[in-house]
Design a protein around this motif. Structure first.
Motif, PDB file in Angstrom:
ATOM      1  N   PRO A  38       0.813  -1.229   0.000  1.00  0.00           N
ATOM      2  CA  PRO A  38       0.000   0.000   0.000  1.00  0.00           C
ATOM      3  C   PRO A  38       0.841   1.271   0.000  1.00  0.00           C
ATOM      4  CG  PRO A  38      -0.032  -1.039   2.159  1.00  0.00           C
ATOM      5  CD  PRO A  38       0.620  -2.016   1.228  1.00  0.00           C
ATOM      6  N   GLU A  39       2.021   1.211   0.643  1.00  0.00           N
ATOM      7  CA  GLU A  39       2.850   2.415   0.724  1.00  0.00           C
ATOM      8  C   GLU A  39       3.487   2.770  -0.610  1.00  0.00           C
ATOM      9  OE1 GLU A  39       5.637  -0.974   0.964  1.00  0.00           O
ATOM     10  OE2 GLU A  39       3.628  -0.545   1.745  1.00  0.00           O
ATOM     11  N   ARG A  40       3.434   1.870  -1.587  1.00  0.00           N
ATOM     12  CA  ARG A  40       4.045   2.141  -2.888  1.00  0.00           C
ATOM     13  C   ARG A  40       3.034   2.668  -3.912  1.00  0.00           C
ATOM     14  NH1 ARG A  40       9.175  -0.337  -2.891  1.00  0.00           N
ATOM     15  NH2 ARG A  40       9.676   1.147  -4.546  1.00  0.00           N
ATOM     16  N   MET A  41       1.749   2.727  -3.564  1.00  0.00           N
ATOM     17  CA  MET A  41       0.726   3.132  -4.524  1.00  0.00           C
ATOM     18  C   MET A  41       0.643   4.651  -4.598  1.00  0.00           C
ATOM     19  SD  MET A  41      -0.336   0.299  -5.704  1.00  0.00           S
ATOM     20  CE  MET A  41       0.588  -1.172  -5.207  1.00  0.00           C
ATOM     21  N   GLY A  42       1.389   5.241  -5.526  1.00  0.00           N
ATOM     22  CA  GLY A  42       1.432   6.692  -5.632  1.00  0.00           C
ATOM     23  C   GLY A  42       0.549   7.268  -6.713  1.00  0.00           C
ATOM     24  N   TYR A  43       0.166   6.433  -7.680  1.00  0.00           N
ATOM     25  CA  TYR A  43      -0.533   6.944  -8.857  1.00  0.00           C
ATOM     26  C   TYR A  43      -1.195   5.755  -9.530  1.00  0.00           C
ATOM     27  CZ  TYR A  43      -0.993  10.350 -12.745  1.00  0.00           C
ATOM     28  OH  TYR A  43      -1.453  11.229 -13.693  1.00  0.00           O
ATOM     29  N   LEU A  44      -2.285   6.000 -10.242  1.00  0.00           N
ATOM     30  CA  LEU A  44      -3.034   4.914 -10.882  1.00  0.00           C
ATOM     31  C   LEU A  44      -3.276   5.216 -12.353  1.00  0.00           C
ATOM     32  CD1 LEU A  44      -5.925   4.508  -8.266  1.00  0.00           C
ATOM     33  CD2 LEU A  44      -3.905   3.052  -8.445  1.00  0.00           C
ATOM     34  N   HIS A  45      -3.245   4.155 -13.174  1.00  0.00           N
ATOM     35  CA  HIS A  45      -3.831   4.186 -14.506  1.00  0.00           C
ATOM     36  C   HIS A  45      -4.906   3.110 -14.505  1.00  0.00           C
ATOM     37  CE1 HIS A  45      -0.437   6.205 -17.080  1.00  0.00           C
ATOM     38  NE2 HIS A  45      -1.069   7.051 -16.282  1.00  0.00           N
ATOM     39  N   LEU A  46      -6.143   3.527 -14.631  1.00  0.00           N
ATOM     40  CA  LEU A  46      -7.275   2.613 -14.507  1.00  0.00           C
ATOM     41  C   LEU A  46      -7.671   2.109 -15.883  1.00  0.00           C
ATOM     42  CD1 LEU A  46      -9.320   4.737 -11.964  1.00  0.00           C
ATOM     43  CD2 LEU A  46      -7.794   2.820 -11.463  1.00  0.00           C
ATOM     44  N   LYS A  47      -7.446   0.822 -16.114  1.00  0.00           N
ATOM     45  CA  LYS A  47      -7.758   0.204 -17.406  1.00  0.00           C
ATOM     46  C   LYS A  47      -8.287  -1.209 -17.193  1.00  0.00           C
ATOM     47  CE  LYS A  47      -3.823   2.255 -19.926  1.00  0.00           C
ATOM     48  NZ  LYS A  47      -2.746   2.257 -18.940  1.00  0.00           N
ATOM     49  N   GLN A  48      -8.881  -1.741 -18.245  1.00  0.00           N
ATOM     50  CA  GLN A  48      -9.253  -3.145 -18.267  1.00  0.00           C
ATOM     51  C   GLN A  48      -8.775  -3.763 -19.577  1.00  0.00           C
ATOM     52  OE1 GLN A  48     -13.535  -3.308 -17.636  1.00  0.00           O
ATOM     53  NE2 GLN A  48     -13.231  -3.596 -15.434  1.00  0.00           N
ATOM     54  N   VAL A  49      -8.581  -5.093 -19.541  1.00  0.00           N
ATOM     55  CA  VAL A  49      -8.215  -5.838 -20.738  1.00  0.00           C
ATOM     56  C   VAL A  49      -9.269  -6.905 -21.015  1.00  0.00           C
ATOM     57  CG1 VAL A  49      -5.742  -5.441 -20.502  1.00  0.00           C
ATOM     58  CG2 VAL A  49      -6.768  -7.454 -19.424  1.00  0.00           C
ATOM     59  N   ASP A  50      -9.355  -7.296 -22.276  1.00  0.00           N
ATOM     60  CA  ASP A  50     -10.272  -8.350 -22.714  1.00  0.00           C
ATOM     61  C   ASP A  50      -9.562  -9.691 -22.568  1.00  0.00           C
ATOM     62  OD1 ASP A  50     -11.683 -10.255 -24.252  1.00  0.00           O
ATOM     63  OD2 ASP A  50     -12.522  -8.688 -25.529  1.00  0.00           O
ATOM     64  N   PRO A  51     -10.001 -10.562 -21.664  1.00  0.00           N
ATOM     65  CA  PRO A  51      -9.274 -11.827 -21.429  1.00  0.00           C
ATOM     66  C   PRO A  51      -9.148 -12.690 -22.673  1.00  0.00           C
ATOM     67  CG  PRO A  51     -10.889 -11.439 -19.695  1.00  0.00           C
ATOM     68  CD  PRO A  51     -11.162 -10.421 -20.771  1.00  0.00           C
ATOM     69  N   ALA A  52     -10.171 -12.716 -23.518  1.00  0.00           N
ATOM     70  CA  ALA A  52     -10.112 -13.549 -24.719  1.00  0.00           C
ATOM     71  C   ALA A  52      -9.039 -13.058 -25.677  1.00  0.00           C
ATOM     72  CB  ALA A  52     -11.475 -13.579 -25.406  1.00  0.00           C
TER      73      ALA A  52
END
Length: 271
Positions: A219-233
């Motif tokens: 948790p202490e390393r989470m400074g920034y996020l890129h929120l994405k999803q991928v298609d598993p297929a």
């Protein structure tokens, strides 16, 4: 800038319990400073503002105006503000510091002038983004890992001291830090006070990683996020055929939420 689509850059506001969400040029297909196939920067700014976003990243340096006064005017007229700039690094290679730092200096100076807080640092890929041809070995040697870790600590300290900004290291598909085991090794070998992580949920899932596990254990390393999803297929075919990342994106690897993985509500709750 991470070279894919459906990006939502976010900074975790720990004191208020908020996550501030924005967007970025690569959600509009912008990978390069100048490419006739990309949308003009004016159109990007108009459309990201029309979508209701107030926060953006700068994208590849040179895509948006680099003159602070002009960029400030363009952003202000659309009600936009900057969270971060983006650079690429190859600090695992010998004698790479001067080249990387020159690039970082330009981006960090503009980011600071725009009131941004972070420089997202993406490792260079081991195969060419345009052609898919291998340009160096897929895996780092132990000595290269040491150079990378030392270089990132040095970079984090220098950006803090010279520009008052934080870096955020972005594991990336087709780079040497993509699989979860690589991310864990990177976190173990770098200084938590100097090198926060940009957790890109799509890139972690691209290699079958567990975003929730990373959030809960680091948790202490989470400074920034890129929120994405991928298609598993699509991802299954990408790995079966060892497709390079640009071809994976063209095949639909990155998909608009909520159609892919990881599931975002529990992830955001964990953050």
């Amino acid at each position: 800038m991470s070279a894919d689509s459906d990006v939502a850059p976010a900074t975790a506001q720990h004191r208020t319990g908020r996550i501030r969400v924005g967007s970025a040029p690569d959600s509009w297909g912008v990978w390069f400073p100048d490419d006739p196939q990309q949308v003009p920067w004016q159109r990007f700014l108009d459309e990201v503002s029309a979508c209701g976003y107030e926060w953006i990243e700068l994208g590849p340096y040179g895509y948006l105006p680099t003159d602070p006064a002009r960029l400030s005017e363009e952003l202000g007229s659309r009600g936009l503000r900057v969270t971060a700039g983006t650079v690429f690094e190859h600090l695992h290679r010998p004698d790479s510091w001067d080249d990387v730092w020159h690039q970082v200096g330009d981006v960090a100076a503009l980011t600071r002038a725009m009131g941004g807080t972070h420089v997202v640092v993406i490792p260079d890929v081991w195969r060419d983004h345009r052609t898919g041809a291998a340009i160096e070995p897929r895996d780092l040697s132990d000595e290269a890992w040491k150079r990378l870790a030392r270089g990132m600590d040095q970079l984090g300290r220098a950006v803090q001291e010279e520009y008052g900004l934080a870096i955020a290291f972005h594991p990336h598909a087709d780079s040497h830090v993509g699989y979860q085991k690589d991310i864990e090794r990177f976190l173990a070998e770098t200084d938590p006070a100097l090198v926060p992580l940009c957790l890109d949920t799509g890139h972690v899932s691209y290699y079958g990683g567990d975003n929730l596990d990373l959030i809960r254990r680091y948790p202490e390393r989470m400074g920034y996020l890129h929120l994405k999803q991928v298609d598993p297929a699509v991802i299954e075919r990408v790995h079966a055929e060892d497709l390079p990342f640009p071809q994976a994106v063209q095949s639909g690897a990155m998909i608009e939420p909520p159609a892919g993985v990881p599931d975002l509500p529990p992830l955001l709750a964990a953050v």
